[in-house]
Write a protein that holds these residues in place. Structure first.
Motif, PDB file in Angstrom:
ATOM      1  N   SER A   5      11.334 -11.598  16.873  1.00  0.00           N
ATOM      2  CA  SER A   5      10.564 -11.898  15.724  1.00  0.00           C
ATOM      3  C   SER A   5      11.298 -12.409  14.558  1.00  0.00           C
ATOM      4  CB  SER A   5       9.907 -10.430  15.523  1.00  0.00           C
ATOM      5  OG  SER A   5       9.186 -10.447  14.537  1.00  0.00           O
ATOM      6  N   GLN A   6      10.205 -13.398  13.926  1.00  0.00           N
ATOM      7  CA  GLN A   6      10.864 -13.983  12.667  1.00  0.00           C
ATOM      8  C   GLN A   6       9.650 -13.941  11.563  1.00  0.00           C
ATOM      9  OE1 GLN A   6      12.959 -17.878  14.679  1.00  0.00           O
ATOM     10  NE2 GLN A   6      13.538 -17.684  12.435  1.00  0.00           N
ATOM     11  N   CYS A  23      14.981 -12.279  10.635  1.00  0.00           N
ATOM     12  CA  CYS A  23      15.204 -12.211  11.938  1.00  0.00           C
ATOM     13  C   CYS A  23      15.119 -11.047  12.665  1.00  0.00           C
ATOM     14  CB  CYS A  23      16.199 -13.119  12.714  1.00  0.00           C
ATOM     15  SG  CYS A  23      16.536 -13.133  14.438  1.00  0.00           S
ATOM     16  N   ASP A  24      14.413 -10.475  13.859  1.00  0.00           N
ATOM     17  CA  ASP A  24      14.475  -9.333  14.321  1.00  0.00           C
ATOM     18  C   ASP A  24      14.802  -9.338  15.761  1.00  0.00           C
ATOM     19  OD1 ASP A  24      12.587  -5.938  14.436  1.00  0.00           O
ATOM     20  OD2 ASP A  24      14.486  -6.641  15.383  1.00  0.00           O
ATOM     21  N   PRO A  25      16.036  -9.577  16.309  1.00  0.00           N
ATOM     22  CA  PRO A  25      16.295  -9.802  17.846  1.00  0.00           C
ATOM     23  C   PRO A  25      15.694  -8.868  18.632  1.00  0.00           C
ATOM     24  CG  PRO A  25      18.226  -8.618  16.843  1.00  0.00           C
ATOM     25  CD  PRO A  25      17.324  -8.435  15.618  1.00  0.00           C
ATOM     26  N   ILE A  26      15.855  -9.415  20.133  1.00  0.00           N
ATOM     27  CA  ILE A  26      15.381  -8.501  21.057  1.00  0.00           C
ATOM     28  C   ILE A  26      16.320  -7.298  21.249  1.00  0.00           C
ATOM     29  CG2 ILE A  26      15.282  -8.615  23.682  1.00  0.00           C
ATOM     30  CD1 ILE A  26      14.724 -11.289  23.494  1.00  0.00           C
ATOM     31  N   SER A  27      15.531  -6.375  21.424  1.00  0.00           N
ATOM     32  CA  SER A  27      16.247  -4.934  21.358  1.00  0.00           C
ATOM     33  C   SER A  27      17.564  -4.992  22.631  1.00  0.00           C
ATOM     34  CB  SER A  27      15.422  -3.583  21.772  1.00  0.00           C
ATOM     35  OG  SER A  27      15.932  -2.631  21.822  1.00  0.00           O
ATOM     36  N   GLY A  28      18.633  -4.532  21.842  1.00  0.00           N
ATOM     37  CA  GLY A  28      19.731  -4.371  22.822  1.00  0.00           C
ATOM     38  C   GLY A  28      20.629  -5.688  22.925  1.00  0.00           C
ATOM     39  N   CYS A  92      15.870 -18.511  14.836  1.00  0.00           N
ATOM     40  CA  CYS A  92      16.926 -17.469  15.132  1.00  0.00           C
ATOM     41  C   CYS A  92      16.566 -17.128  16.659  1.00  0.00           C
ATOM     42  CB  CYS A  92      15.980 -16.121  14.326  1.00  0.00           C
ATOM     43  SG  CYS A  92      17.140 -14.560  14.889  1.00  0.00           S
ATOM     44  N   ALA A  93      17.803 -16.979  17.308  1.00  0.00           N
ATOM     45  CA  ALA A  93      17.821 -16.587  18.804  1.00  0.00           C
ATOM     46  C   ALA A  93      18.782 -15.408  19.108  1.00  0.00           C
ATOM     47  CB  ALA A  93      18.442 -17.854  19.529  1.00  0.00           C
ATOM     48  N   PHE A 108      14.841 -17.613  21.578  1.00  0.00           N
ATOM     49  CA  PHE A 108      14.324 -18.084  20.602  1.00  0.00           C
ATOM     50  C   PHE A 108      12.991 -17.396  20.022  1.00  0.00           C
ATOM     51  CE2 PHE A 108      17.248 -21.510  19.258  1.00  0.00           C
ATOM     52  CZ  PHE A 108      18.053 -21.656  20.429  1.00  0.00           C
ATOM     53  N   GLY A 109      13.148 -17.295  18.799  1.00  0.00           N
ATOM     54  CA  GLY A 109      11.893 -16.768  17.908  1.00  0.00           C
ATOM     55  C   GLY A 109      11.028 -17.813  17.801  1.00  0.00           C
TER      56      GLY A 109
END
Lengths: 117, 116
Positions: A5-6, A23-28, A92-93, A108-109
């Motif tokens: 999420s961006q 940028c909020d990356p994929i959890s984990g 962001c990725a 990628f977001g």
């Protein structure tokens, strides 16, 4: 959410202002990357993190650009004293991690479209 | 330094035609990874495939297939029986194995238009 999420999706600002892109990356996901994509071009690498450590910042164009990921999750890319040439899509990725999980696909977001007036 | 060349810039085909997207790469590393991403008109970047340099087996996934040839440093992508929904920009990318994660180097992309 399930994906990267961006925010914001769009940012319009005047030349000389500072901007912060989130940028909020994929959890984990351990690894987080920033890229910049000009119109009609492929993404170009800026910097990346494993956990909170910045591993490579060789792609940052100059010292007006900086990034941080203080708690190993959300990251912020900051551009100070923006110039018109900074206008681009910033993506962001994130990817799974290290060791057996190194060089896993980067997801990628949707990017932040930055326009400098 | 690593480099990815996608010599084709735009390709236009009629639906149901087969189309091959070319990708040529340069790297000094013996271990590396190759990727294809799809960017539809909506703008997101969608991962399609990842291959490592030790695995030269061709791969097929539905209408998609990939041909990896180390001898010619190529990793070409074929879409069989193309559909309008395949219209997008397709990027080939390379990462070198540094024992940890590393950046992706992208080509400039190929714009594929599939006409009904």
């Amino acid at each position: 959410g399930a994906g990267v999420s961006q925010s914001p999706r769009y940012k319009v600002t005047k030349r000389g202002q500072d901007v912060a892109l989130r940028c909020d990356p994929i959890s984990g996901h351990v690894s987080l990357y920033w890229y910049r994509q000009a119109l009609g071009q492929g993404p170009e690498f800026l910097t990346y993190f494993n956990y909170e450590a910045q591993q490579d910042k060789s792609g940052l164009p100059n010292d007006r650009f900086s990034a941080e990921r203080p708690e190993g999750s959300i990251s912020t890319l900051t551009i100070q004293r923006t110039e018109q040439r900074d206008s681009a899509m910033y993506r962001c990725a994130s990817s799974l991690g290290q060791g057996d999980y190194s060089n896993q696909p980067q997801h990628f977001g949707d990017g932040t479209r930055l326009s400098i007036l | 330094a690593q480099k990815v060349t996608q010599a084709q810039t735009e390709i236009s085909v009629v639906e149901k035609e087969d189309v091959t997207l070319d990708c040529v790469y340069e790297t000094r590393d013996t271990t590396y990874y190759l990727f294809w991403y799809k960017q539809p008109p909506s703008g997101e970047l969608v991962f399609l495939i990842r291959r490592n340099s030790f695995d030269e087996q061709n791969e097929i996934s539905g209408r998609y297939s990939w041909n990896f040839q180390k001898s010619t440093s190529s990793f070409n992508f074929t879409i069989t029986a193309s559909q309008v929904v395949d219209s997008a920009v397709y990027f080939c990318a390379l990462s070198e194995d540094k024992g940890a994660n590393s950046k992706l180097t992208f080509g400039k992309g190929i714009t594929l238009s599939v006409r009904p």
